[in-house]
Design an enzyme around this catalytic site. Structure first.
Site, short mmCIF file in Angstrom:
data_model
loop_
_atom_site.label_atom_id
_atom_site.label_comp_id
_atom_site.label_asym_id
_atom_site.label_seq_id
_atom_site.Cartn_x
_atom_site.Cartn_y
_atom_site.Cartn_z
CE1 TYR A 63 -3.31 -2.74 0.22
CE2 TYR A 63 -3.75 -2.16 2.49
CZ TYR A 63 -4.03 -2.92 1.39
OH TYR A 63 -5.03 -3.86 1.45
N GLY A 121 -20.58 -0.69 -4.44
CA GLY A 121 -21.93 -0.45 -4.96
C GLY A 121 -22.61 0.78 -4.40
#
Length: 280
Positions: free
Chosen positions: A60, A215
């Protein structure tokens, strides 16, 4: 604020609402870069709010920012009870994205890198992250998981996990060594892993969704949120915590405001009506 707990591996009590460090170096794999001072403030505030579970990885990174180094700068020496989970296994492409898999022989170097960057002698939880940016790949994970199990036996790792895996992968890993956690894509709007969530719950294995707000925005969540005076994102996080006692949420953010909002989701108690409207 009430943040319930889970005994990771049977011996590490951690908060079920944790923090994911992926977005601290950059908002996405393609940037833009994060701000160092803000990232440090977010990490410190997360701990102030009671977080005892931080999820990270040595890969990361973006530019001169790296999640592991930010965690160490912000929090070392670590407060008692803070559990840091990390991941090893991906081979990165030229843009720093997971695009392949390290061999079993390459995993030691990745584990040692995490030890060095985080400034610890033993890693609390190490996931074998399988595959690239897609879903679980085909093929065996036995050799690589066995390599991590050997490092656990050496005392470099306390607990083992698997990430981006199928049910078959989990069974393969459990035949080699105890698995404390599974980290896969799962959200209110991405429920392909429902059977695996249930399997982990029965087995006492933590299930840690990545992309827990996948979503968003969601119309169902927005409707329930209006009744609770909350945001749709908070409802999606509250749904995860209600879905199974084995689910540990690790929403990531580089914003203090979003951190506060995420943590406030632990106050929300969804009703039977809410859960029915959200789909179970």
């Amino acid at each position: 604020m009430r943040n319930e707990h889970w005994n990771l591996g049977g011996d590490l009590q951690i908060t079920r609402m944790g923090f994911g460090a992926m977005r601290l170096p950059a908002k996405s794999w393609d940037g833009p870069a994060g701000d160092r001072d803000t990232a440090l403030a977010v990490l410190r505030r997360a701990v102030e709010l009671g977080v005892t579970h931080i999820d990270t990885a040595a890969f990361y990174t973006y530019g001169d920012l790296a999640a592991n180094e930010l965690i160490r700068q912000a929090l070392h020496p670590y407060p008692e009870g803070l559990v840091i989970a990390t991941k090893v296994g991906p081979r990165l492409d030229e843009r720093g994205r997971p695009s392949g898999e390290q061999t079993a022989g390459e995993l030691r170097a990745s584990v040692e890198r995490n030890l060095r960057e985080l400034g610890v002698d033993r890693l609390d939880l190490v996931y074998l992250r399988v595959g690239g940016l897609g879903g679980p790949p085909a093929g065996s994970i036995a050799d690589r998981f066995a390599a991590l199990a050997a490092l656990r036996d050496e005392g470099l790792i306390r607990h083992l996990g698997v990430s981006n895996v199928s049910a078959a992968h989990l069974a393969e890993a459990r035949a080699i060594a105890p698995v404390a956690a599974v980290q896969n894509r799962y959200a209110l709007t991405a429920r392909e892993d429902d059977p695996l969530v249930d399997e982990c719950t029965r087995a006492g294995i933590a299930y840690v969704p990545f992309f827990p707000l996948w979503g968003l925005p969601d119309e169902r969540a927005a409707k329930v949120a209006a009744r609770h005076g909350a945001t749709a994102a908070q409802i999606m996080l509250a749904w995860l915590l209600a879905r199974s006692p084995a689910i540990l949420a690790i929403p990531g953010t580089s914003s203090l405001r979003h951190l506060e909002e995420n943590m406030a989701a632990t106050r929300i108690r969804l009703t039977a009506e809410d859960l029915a409207e959200l789909g179970g």
